[in-house]
Design an enzyme around this catalytic site. Structure first.
Site, short mmCIF file in Angstrom:
data_model
loop_
_atom_site.label_atom_id
_atom_site.label_comp_id
_atom_site.label_asym_id
_atom_site.label_seq_id
_atom_site.Cartn_x
_atom_site.Cartn_y
_atom_site.Cartn_z
N ASN A 42 0.84 -1.19 0.00
CA ASN A 42 0.00 0.00 0.00
C ASN A 42 0.87 1.25 0.00
O ASN A 42 1.94 1.29 0.64
CB ASN A 42 -1.01 0.00 1.16
CG ASN A 42 -0.40 -0.20 2.54
OD1 ASN A 42 0.63 -0.85 2.69
ND2 ASN A 42 -1.05 0.34 3.55
N VAL A 43 0.41 2.24 -0.75
CA VAL A 43 1.14 3.50 -0.87
C VAL A 43 0.16 4.61 -0.51
O VAL A 43 -0.77 4.90 -1.28
CB VAL A 43 1.69 3.70 -2.29
CG1 VAL A 43 2.49 5.00 -2.38
CG2 VAL A 43 2.57 2.51 -2.72
N ASN A 45 -1.16 8.49 0.91
CA ASN A 45 -0.96 9.85 0.43
C ASN A 45 -1.57 10.83 1.42
O ASN A 45 -2.60 10.52 2.04
CB ASN A 45 -1.62 9.99 -0.95
CG ASN A 45 -1.30 11.32 -1.60
OD1 ASN A 45 -2.04 12.28 -1.44
ND2 ASN A 45 -0.20 11.38 -2.31
N TYR A 48 -5.11 11.30 1.58
CA TYR A 48 -5.83 10.08 2.00
C TYR A 48 -6.51 9.39 0.82
O TYR A 48 -6.31 8.21 0.58
CB TYR A 48 -6.86 10.35 3.11
CG TYR A 48 -6.27 10.72 4.45
CD1 TYR A 48 -4.96 11.20 4.57
CD2 TYR A 48 -7.02 10.57 5.61
CE1 TYR A 48 -4.43 11.54 5.81
CE2 TYR A 48 -6.49 10.91 6.86
CZ TYR A 48 -5.20 11.39 6.95
OH TYR A 48 -4.69 11.72 8.17
N GLU A 55 -2.97 -4.56 -3.21
CA GLU A 55 -3.49 -5.42 -4.29
C GLU A 55 -3.43 -4.69 -5.63
O GLU A 55 -3.00 -5.23 -6.65
CB GLU A 55 -4.93 -5.82 -4.02
CG GLU A 55 -5.13 -6.65 -2.76
CD GLU A 55 -5.41 -5.81 -1.53
OE1 GLU A 55 -4.79 -4.74 -1.36
OE2 GLU A 55 -6.23 -6.24 -0.71
N1 THU Z 1 -5.26 -1.52 2.44
C1 THU Z 1 -4.67 -2.32 1.51
O1 THU Z 1 -3.58 -2.03 1.01
N2 THU Z 1 -5.31 -3.45 1.15
C2 THU Z 1 -6.44 -3.92 1.74
O2 THU Z 1 -6.90 -4.99 1.39
C3 THU Z 1 -7.10 -3.15 2.80
C4 THU Z 1 -6.55 -1.78 3.02
C5 THU Z 1 -4.54 -0.33 2.91
C6 THU Z 1 -5.09 0.99 2.51
C7 THU Z 1 -4.52 1.89 3.59
O3 THU Z 1 -3.21 2.28 3.23
C8 THU Z 1 -4.41 0.99 4.80
O4 THU Z 1 -4.51 -0.33 4.32
C9 THU Z 1 -5.46 1.24 5.86
O5 THU Z 1 -6.72 1.22 5.31
#
Ligand code: THU
Length: 128
Positions: A42-43, A45, A48, A55
């Site tokens: 996850n990246v 910002n 938000y 994924e």
């Molecule tokens: N997030 C993901 O990367 N994948 C998921 O399946 C659920 C949520 C991330 C988004 C955000 O950076 C953090 O988790 C908290 O919601």
């Protein structure tokens, strides 16, 4: 590659997550039908809303390298079992509505889902 090995690839990515706002690290490992692996994190910002999930990072890496046929994705997080969010479900549905989704608290407690069960009736543009 079996389910546990794919999950471990996702877990290996956790230190690379950029998550200064939620501090919730997510790693993904996406397997193509011909056995190639793409990973993602996850990246987040400051806005938000511009945050990209692990994924979708993995999918965008794969598709932009010419891969479109996927068999499975594993998702690991720093905070227990994480299932894909709604946006990611729809994003993945585009490529394989039967994608195998591997989640779990850790590699010894995996849960296996199919995208169809997590997103019944996903959106698809139909031919007129
Ligand atoms: N997030 C993901 O990367 N994948 C998921 O399946 C659920 C949520 C991330 C988004 C955000 O950076 C953090 O988790 C908290 O919601």
């Amino acid at each position: 590659m079996d389910e546990k090995a794919l999950f471990l690839e996702a877990k290996k990515m956790l230190p690379l997550a950029y998550a200064p706002f939620s501090n919730f690290h997510v790693g993904a490992a996406l397997l193509t039908k011909d056995g190639k692996l793409f990973t993602g994190v996850n990246v987040e910002n400051s806005s938000y809303g511009a945050t990209i999930c692990a994924e979708r990072t993995a999918f965008v890496k794969a598709v932009s390298e010419g891969y479109r046929d996927f068999s499975a994705i594993a998702i690991a997080s720093s905070g227990g079992e994480a299932l894909p969010c709604g946006i990611c479900r729809q994003f993945m549905y585009e490529f394989n509505d039967d994608l195998k989704i591997i989640c779990g608290e850790d590699e010894n407690n995996l849960h296996i889902y199919r995208l169809n069960e997590l997103l019944p009736g996903g959106f698809r543009l139909r031919e007129k």
